[in-house]
Design a protein around this motif. Sequence first.
Motif, mmCIF file in Angstrom:
data_model
loop_
_atom_site.group_PDB
_atom_site.id
_atom_site.type_symbol
_atom_site.label_atom_id
_atom_site.label_comp_id
_atom_site.label_asym_id
_atom_site.label_seq_id
_atom_site.Cartn_x
_atom_site.Cartn_y
_atom_site.Cartn_z
ATOM 1 N N LEU A 126 0.450 -17.084 33.208
ATOM 2 C CA LEU A 126 1.222 -18.301 33.419
ATOM 3 C C LEU A 126 0.874 -19.389 32.404
ATOM 4 O O LEU A 126 1.498 -20.433 32.400
ATOM 5 N N HIS A 127 -0.129 -19.137 31.568
ATOM 6 C CA HIS A 127 -0.540 -20.179 30.630
ATOM 7 C C HIS A 127 -0.462 -19.669 29.207
ATOM 8 O O HIS A 127 -0.408 -18.476 28.970
ATOM 9 N N GLY A 176 9.577 -24.627 36.019
ATOM 10 C CA GLY A 176 8.341 -24.152 36.622
ATOM 11 C C GLY A 176 8.461 -22.874 37.436
ATOM 12 O O GLY A 176 7.540 -22.515 38.157
ATOM 13 N N TYR A 177 9.592 -22.171 37.316
ATOM 14 C CA TYR A 177 9.745 -20.944 38.104
ATOM 15 C C TYR A 177 9.394 -19.693 37.296
ATOM 16 O O TYR A 177 9.404 -18.583 37.821
ATOM 17 N N LEU A 178 9.163 -19.886 35.994
ATOM 18 C CA LEU A 178 8.732 -18.760 35.160
ATOM 19 C C LEU A 178 7.582 -19.274 34.293
ATOM 20 O O LEU A 178 7.438 -20.484 34.107
ATOM 21 N N PRO A 179 6.741 -18.375 33.734
ATOM 22 C CA PRO A 179 5.599 -18.822 32.942
ATOM 23 C C PRO A 179 5.987 -19.766 31.807
ATOM 24 O O PRO A 179 6.978 -19.535 31.106
ATOM 25 N N ALA A 201 6.862 -18.034 43.944
ATOM 26 C CA ALA A 201 5.392 -17.989 43.942
ATOM 27 C C ALA A 201 4.849 -18.655 42.682
ATOM 28 O O ALA A 201 3.867 -19.406 42.723
ATOM 29 N N ILE A 202 5.510 -18.392 41.556
ATOM 30 C CA ILE A 202 5.063 -19.007 40.300
ATOM 31 C C ILE A 202 5.169 -20.526 40.402
ATOM 32 O O ILE A 202 4.242 -21.262 40.066
ATOM 33 N N ARG A 203 6.302 -20.980 40.916
ATOM 34 C CA ARG A 203 6.494 -22.421 41.054
ATOM 35 C C ARG A 203 5.420 -23.024 41.956
ATOM 36 O O ARG A 203 4.854 -24.077 41.671
ATOM 37 N N ARG A 204 5.113 -22.330 43.061
ATOM 38 C CA ARG A 204 4.113 -22.833 43.988
ATOM 39 C C ARG A 204 2.751 -22.936 43.283
ATOM 40 O O ARG A 204 2.019 -23.907 43.445
ATOM 41 N N HIS A 205 2.467 -21.918 42.468
ATOM 42 C CA HIS A 205 1.197 -21.949 41.744
ATOM 43 C C HIS A 205 1.129 -23.140 40.802
ATOM 44 O O HIS A 205 0.126 -23.845 40.752
ATOM 45 N N TYR A 206 2.207 -23.377 40.059
ATOM 46 C CA TYR A 206 2.225 -24.516 39.141
ATOM 47 C C TYR A 206 2.082 -25.828 39.904
ATOM 48 O O TYR A 206 1.407 -26.751 39.456
ATOM 49 N N ARG A 230 -0.798 -28.430 39.281
ATOM 50 C CA ARG A 230 -0.537 -29.806 38.873
ATOM 51 C C ARG A 230 -1.277 -30.755 39.811
ATOM 52 O O ARG A 230 -1.885 -31.714 39.374
ATOM 53 N N ALA A 231 -1.218 -30.445 41.115
ATOM 54 C CA ALA A 231 -1.894 -31.311 42.077
ATOM 55 C C ALA A 231 -3.389 -31.382 41.771
ATOM 56 O O ALA A 231 -4.033 -32.408 42.008
#
Lengths: 618, 618
Positions: free
Chosen positions: A588-589, B337-340, B452-457, B461-462
């Motif tokens: 992802l990075h 933010g839904y893909l890498p 899931a990717i979006r949730r991870h980002y 970010r948080a």
Amino acid sequence: MSVIDFLFGRPLRSSEERTERLGAAAGIPVFGLDALSSAAYGPEAALTLLISLGAVGVSYIFPITISIVILLLIVYVSYRQTIEAYPQGGGSYTVAGENLGPFAGLLAATALMIDYVLTAAVGISAGVGALVSAIPKLQPHTLMLCLVILFLIMLVNLRGSRETGFVFMIPTYLFLGTLGTTIVVGMGKAIVSGGHPTPVEAPPTLPAAAAAVSLWLLLKAFASGCTAMTGVEAVSNGVTAFREPVVQTARRTLTTVITLLAIMLLGIAYLCRAYQIGAVEPGPGYQSVLSQLTAAVVGRNVFYLVTIGSVLLVLSFSANTAFADFPRLCRLIAQDGYLPVPLAERGRRLVYTWGITTLALLCAALLILFGGVTDRLIPLYAVGAFLAFTLSQAGMVGHWRRKGGSRLAISLNALGAFATAATVIIVTITKFLAGAWITTLLIPLIMILMFAIRRHYDRLRAQIAHPGALDLTEVRPPIVVMPMMAWTRVSRAGLQIAFNISSEIHVVHVSTEEGDKEFDDDWCKAVEGPLHGSGLPMPKLKVLKSPYRFVIGPIVDYVLALEEKNPGRQIAVIIPELVEKYWYHNFLHNQRATWLKAALLMKGTRRIVTINVPWYID
Amino acid sequence: MSVIDFLFGRPLRSSEERTERLGAAAGIPVFGLDALSSAAYGPEAALTLLISLGAVGVSYIFPITISIVILLLIVYVSYRQTIEAYPQGGGSYTVAGENLGPFAGLLAATALMIDYVLTAAVGISAGVGALVSAIPKLQPHTLMLCLVILFLIMLVNLRGSRETGFVFMIPTYLFLGTLGTTIVVGMGKAIVSGGHPTPVEAPPTLPAAAAAVSLWLLLKAFASGCTAMTGVEAVSNGVTAFREPVVQTARRTLTTVITLLAIMLLGIAYLCRAYQIGAVEPGPGYQSVLSQLTAAVVGRNVFYLVTIGSVLLVLSFSANTAFADFPRLCRLIAQDGYLPVPLAERGRRLVYTWGITTLALLCAALLILFGGVTDRLIPLYAVGAFLAFTLSQAGMVGHWRRKGGSRLAISLNALGAFATAATVIIVTITKFLAGAWITTLLIPLIMILMFAIRRHYDRLRAQIAHPGALDLTEVRPPIVVMPMMAWTRVSRAGLQIAFNISSEIHVVHVSTEEGDKEFDDDWCKAVEGPLHGSGLPMPKLKVLKSPYRFVIGPIVDYVLALEEKNPGRQIAVIIPELVEKYWYHNFLHNQRATWLKAALLMKGTRRIVTINVPWYID
């Protein structure tokens, strides 16, 4: 218990080394299996070359075997002396190296290394080959079976020498027991019947002679039979693995192995002549010499099955000698700097992990290359063994002359050197076209590689040795450079560290398409604000334009320019890095931190160090 | 010029973006090739389903094609409106996402992404398949040819959009010219002869009817024919790639593509009926509909060969539309933010390098999986396109209602949404068992992944956002830990740096089997000596016993314990590292530095940083 502990056993303390040592009983399976198992293919190899002579050929097997056994005894006496002279482990490498110079030592070592790899591959594939001819259904899985056995042998060896001894003890003694019984019973019957016993099951009749007896043919048969002597070197190479008193235990092991081997070779040869048993051409109807022999002596009963079964096991486990010895040999060479250092390190179970793994990989490569059928490799591997024998014994002659050994000791070793040198010549010439040329080509190549490795280590040592004392005249904080793309908690952590380390801080911002305005605002508010009036120095903010959207390049260039402008100063580049919990999150990075580190390492100088600041993500 | 520059062209400045934009003439090959090439297989796909009806079937192809063309025109009008409403690039993802919410947007995007991957794989394998049936000798190399073409298409796309336009222009216009000429000549002959022209070469006679006409069969034929409409979305998705005035250029391109496609579809259908040309079952004697048609109209001459040749080229190059559009789509999704993230970055030639590479890899995987014969994938890929159409047009309805669009605009888009929704249902039902079920299964899986990717980002970010200002209350040098196995120039360099950074230095020596005595001597002479009376603090020397010969573990444990004992303090671990000039020299070392870094990264905390001190070897 972890998986690793389960597979390889718990780690062993260095001080437990003593308990891992072997007595003679366990030493035979570990260091003698290769030599002993060759009783199963040596006579057959010689007989195969005599097929064209028909019944006449079989009558020649006994004299040929006698000459092989004489050679074996010469080598034995010679190695007995070696064990005493080199109780710290005196393989050909040590003996030849110490007495004839490193070149001779490496030559012997190379020859042996090639031999061990070949022995392991050929042993395993021979065992599996026999299994497959017994159960033809397994044929398509030949390679797979070979690799599984290889893997198991590797695993057992990674667990340590003592465990290896126990695992291989049963098949070894079963093999010795059954084959010994067959020979004794057969000899008894032969003697009782006045030299012409009636076979329980008649062997296939021998073909009519298709060729006349010639010296060339007999030499070839002798050379092939000499494969029975490979593996004899193992004991003297592994002396340190034996229990105290080391020399006595090792000698007892060697004597036992050689005696057993000589008896078996002579017995088999005698019975072949008595029962008129010859080799059979490979193909349909093929039967190994040992199978014919056992059937002739005791018939095809349960005992026959057990005998043949133990032969199969011992053949495929004979690879184990290579696994016991190859790593020890590699370690000695690595300690002298001719092979990579990791080969000299002992792993968690006090064995030479890297050596074992290397051998397994080379062996697997050979097996895969030949699809698990490595018959064609057999001609390649007597050259190495005899070359090593010769050099080792020539070395012993040198040893005695330097140490003032007895005239008897000198002449015994000289005789050994002479006899084995003659054998090397015979073997190389008679087998040259069949494959020995590969060995004679490989040896110089490997030696060139080893000398190159040593040269590299020497150069390396020259560059790092003799550092002199610590220089404390210029203790001064480094100039810190920190790339910052945006103001986040990660970059904040990096900047805090920069302040902890130095008061000269350069923050490098690579300006890409977006977000520059936001960065400027953050910088003013979060960095410049608190610094005003704090007494701490303001970091230099350097904005680099990057028209081609490259990020790594401009940063590296900036660091290099800074290093050049400040001779004698240390530059520390702070590289904050996200650390994901799961490896697949790394996709992802964009991995800029990794690339930047790699680029700095590649293009940097000794004055540029990198500081990795990890930022863990839950 | 470097190899990279030669293969991919020189890097382009961000400001050169404008010159990379496309006019309508170059836009047609880039964004229209997929749509136009479907004229080559759409009619055939419909006719194949009508085979069982015999001559009656052929008479149905014209009405079926008319309904497809009507659907095509509805979609066209709808996308014309989209281009105007979304001049910043309005693919289904944007339109559905902005107006119906992110779920609808991702649904459309997923459907399209699957479609693009399939189109690329099927296009290339269809082209190669045709080539291979013309030159059967190439048969065994099918997969290799597919992969080579894939690689070339990838390469051309990595060089940039403009280059792509030029490369594909010639085959595209050749295809349009020759097929157009065939249709015009054929129509002329048909009209002159009163609807019953005499073929130059008679097509194979149609089989007798084996089934009765049924609505189900006609629906299936319609659904198959609808594959001709895939690729229509591409232009509106790629609006930003066009030259100013963007909207006009993109619209002109779309109009041209749709007009040409409609003419070709209608012309082919008309001529099929006039010349009584039907599809032929695959197998020996197979001939494509276009081949029959061209032969019937002009005979098998040079023109025939050029026509068929251009069909092959256009089919395999139709994959290019996917390469132009897939990366742009991925970029939009990645920006949200839904893909890498790397998928959103533009490479050295201003194209989305990662998107192009990802598509190539997925496509290569499909080709390898199916051995280069991907016919079975065709039923999978109309569902995606029509799902995207429907969502995009439903989105447009929402758009007009929010923005207060004209009643006409709303009803046009509503009609489009309705018509395509009906088609989705027909296509899914009629093709469900043939493979559409895979698509309906894949879509939710990919969507779950994207969420899931979006949730991870979001979580990431948080954890790194809102860092607050720099905290300068506790600026204090870190505690430095440095492992040292021996006193060399490398460890000396490391220790110098330690002094530059901090006055609290712990040197950790792991005691292994040998060399401890030597180390103690060196330490006294080279470190303690010069420090006495220098006023500088003495580093703490900590000797760690390692009975199991582990080196990394004890060091990591020591660092972790130190961190725990000193809450709030930074720990900096100095790791000196040899840097070899050639990568293969790394095999000569045990890579402890690398392993130590990895272990510290894995087990460490944010307060533990590592300092890499490179020592370059010549």
